[in-house]
Structure formats: structure tokens, C-alpha cells
Design an enzyme around this catalytic site. Sequence first.
Site, PDB file in Angstrom:
ATOM      1  CD  GLU A  82      -3.999   1.220   1.293  1.00 12.99           C
ATOM      2  OE1 GLU A  82      -4.829   1.653   2.106  1.00 12.99           O
ATOM      3  OE2 GLU A  82      -3.266   1.925   0.588  1.00 12.99           O
ATOM      4  CG  ASP A 109       3.031  -2.004  -2.977  1.00 11.20           C
ATOM      5  OD1 ASP A 109       2.685  -1.693  -4.119  1.00 11.20           O
ATOM      6  OD2 ASP A 109       4.202  -1.887  -2.556  1.00 11.20           O
ATOM      7  CG  ASP A 151      -5.761   2.738  -1.364  1.00  6.34           C
ATOM      8  OD1 ASP A 151      -4.830   2.583  -2.187  1.00  6.34           O
ATOM      9  OD2 ASP A 151      -6.004   3.826  -0.813  1.00  6.34           O
ATOM     10  CD  GLU A 176      -1.549  -1.437  -3.270  1.00  6.56           C
ATOM     11  OE1 GLU A 176      -0.599  -1.446  -4.050  1.00  6.56           O
ATOM     12  OE2 GLU A 176      -1.723  -0.524  -2.430  1.00  6.56           O
TER      13      GLU A 176
END
Lengths: 227, 227
Positions: A45, A49, A118, A121
Amino acid sequence: MDFKQFQQKYNIQFNNDQLLKQAFMHTSYVNEHRDAGLEDNERLEFLGDAVLELAVSQHLFRHYPDMSEGELTKFRANIVCEPSLEQFSRTLNLGEYLLLGKGEEASGGRERPAILADAFEGLMGAIYLDQGFKKALAFLQEYVFPSIEPGAFSHVMDYKSKLQELVQKDHQSVSYKIIDEIGPDHNRQFVASVSLNGTKIGTGIGKSKKEAEQEAAKEGLKEVSKP
Amino acid sequence: MDFKQFQQKYNIQFNNDQLLKQAFMHTSYVNEHRDAGLEDNERLEFLGDAVLELAVSQHLFRHYPDMSEGELTKFRANIVCEPSLEQFSRTLNLGEYLLLGKGEEASGGRERPAILADAFEGLMGAIYLDQGFKKALAFLQEYVFPSIEPGAFSHVMDYKSKLQELVQKDHQSVSYKIIDEIGPDHNRQFVASVSLNGTKIGTGIGKSKKEAEQEAAKEGLKEVSKP
């Protein structure tokens, strides 16, 4: 969980299938399978991101040449945030691939916004690690960005584009002019005017020419939309 | 300004030299050369910020396999911030390439932290647009990341690595063990212990095994460093 089917559906061939699986591995699942040496999706993640941030930045940079840095930054923040990530996750049906612990499953984890966001990501991190940035960008361009276009984020507005769209239906023409500059060089402000077929329909002030023109377009839009 | 020399020095060949020039173009310069149709570096900064974020993320992800997502995020925030960007900018001597308005030049703009940091981000945006992400990453890996390594950011600490470094000088061995788990599955906490040559020197609690081990290492470091 059929990760082969996922790869076929989205036309990606992972070199390391484990990375794809890890993208969907919630910490509750890892906690329940302690001896399996698994790792949850949290570090992926972290990476995903940043992958998303760059891909969205380049997308906005190219598609909105008239937006100032400040407007682009606001727009980006509206895309790279949990509600949007959850929406992307649902668009891709990521929920069905999630690996959850029994407690998390029973308490509705598969529908929980944070867990869905999540996983999205995590997936971006996994694609980036396995396939590189270009492939990650291509994946977003094919499966995710199209859902951004049709005004899904219209609360962030490019007024110049909107005014242009509105008037070109009637073959009218819009033009901008910087008509004044205020303040010292290091804190300069610009005043722009916008005209429709040569008649002034709005003015605006901003820290850059672009910003001043956007503000003028905003006023022009109101003028044009009057009954 | 000799941008050819810049490209030779850093071994980059721009396809579009204007992009490189734009990276150094402060808004005060554009304001003074109004009829030249120039664009300042602000939109490039927007893009460069995201390029740096991803490059730093992948660097930390690979170099700190024991850091949790939370620790990585803190570490990244410490690198992608104005004081660090200013430092990178100075390392690369970007100040000498800045294009400033006369007022900004006279008031010391060439040494101003925000302007230096912005030029660094602008440069990263320009390299990315002209050369792609891989080249931008390679540039950072060669000229910027080495200045991060030698403890420049030691306020963010990987305690496990530090303890390992400390004891391996004397050919001693460190080992970790998860000795307890607390709380329900969805809010599990771990307790780790660290031993030096079989003797316990620290314990720690954390939301992940990694975090618990880091906390144990932190305590172990204090123990080992006692006079």
C-alpha cells in the site's frame, strides 16, 4: 481465490504471482495463518499510494494544461483519497479477491471502505514492483481513469474548459486578455478579462495568469448561463 | 545560463531543452519577460513532487525490508519536505541555474530555501516528462540518494539495522522472537524479544511483528550501549 482469472480479466501476466496475492492479503488473514510466513499488504500500500500519486499527476498535467499548480494539487487530492480509492476498488471488483481473517469476514470486512481502498493501493504497488511504472500507468489508464472523466470530480472545476465546451456548441468564440497587474514582482497579481465574440463577459484576479483567467471564466460562465 | 553544461555534468541528454530551462524559471522571471510566451516552473513542480515521492518510496521499500508501513511513511515524509529538497538542490548546485526576476535576484532569491526546493522539484518533473520515470529514478539514485544514506536522516531510525551494525563488529549474534500476542484478531498486538548471544536484552510491543521487533531492538540498543 482465482488470481489466474484476475490476470486474464485485466490482461496482466505477473512474473511473481505471490505479489498479486499479497496485494489482497489483509493483516487479519496473516494473523490467522501465522506459521505460513505470509506478509500482509501494508507495505505494498505504501508503495502503491505513491504509484497512484504519480500516475494521477501525469494524467492531470496532460489533460488540464490550463490549470495552475494550486488547482492541480487540489484536484489530485480529490482523486487520491479514501472515497475515490474505494470507488476504484469497487469498479475493479477487488472485494471478491480479498483474503480476510474469519472475524473480519464475519463483521463485514469485505465491504469496509478502508479495506477496499487499501487493496486498491496494494494492487498498484504489486503491479509496479512486478511490471514497472509504465505498466501500472497503462493499467490505470485503461481500467480506472475513464471512470474519473465524466465529471465524477466536477466539484473541482476547470472553468476555462467548461466555458469553452458551452460556447463551442453555438460556434461562438472565447478570448482572454491580461488587462492589469498589481503589486510588486515577488507578490504579483494578475487581472484577466474574458470576452465572448468580442464582448467582455467576466474579469478575474489571481496569482498567476492562469489563475486570473480561470477566475474570469468562472464569472463568464455565470454571465453566459443567465436566463 | 549554460544548460548544455548542466546536461553534460549530469549525463542527461534532453530531447526538449526548453523543458530543462523551464524547470529553473521562477515566476518573477516570467513576469519580467511578458511577451516571450514563457511558462514558469510551477506545474513542473507539481509533477516533480510526485516523481520524487514514488522514487523515494521504492528506494525505502527496497532498502528497509524490516520497516512497517507506518515507519516507511514517516521516513518518506522526512525526505520529501522542503529542508531536504533544499539540501538536494544545493548538492546539485541548482542555484546557479535559476532564472529570476531582477527584484527577486536583488533580494537574495537565489539563496531562498523555497525557490531552491521548487527548482529541484521542477527539475524532477522535467526529467520525467522528457525521459520517463526510469531515467528520473536513475538520476536520483546516482546524484541524490547517496546523500541520504550516511545517517543524514538518522532521526528516523531503523533500530534493527542499527543494533545489527553495532554487534557484528564483535562477531556477536542477535535474534528475535515473538513471545506473546495481545487483543482480538482485528486489533492484534505483538510482543517481541531480542537476544544477544542467547541472552535477552530487550522487549517491545507493536501492531505488527516488525514494529514489535523494532521496539525490542530500540530497548536492546540502550542495553548494549550502557557503559
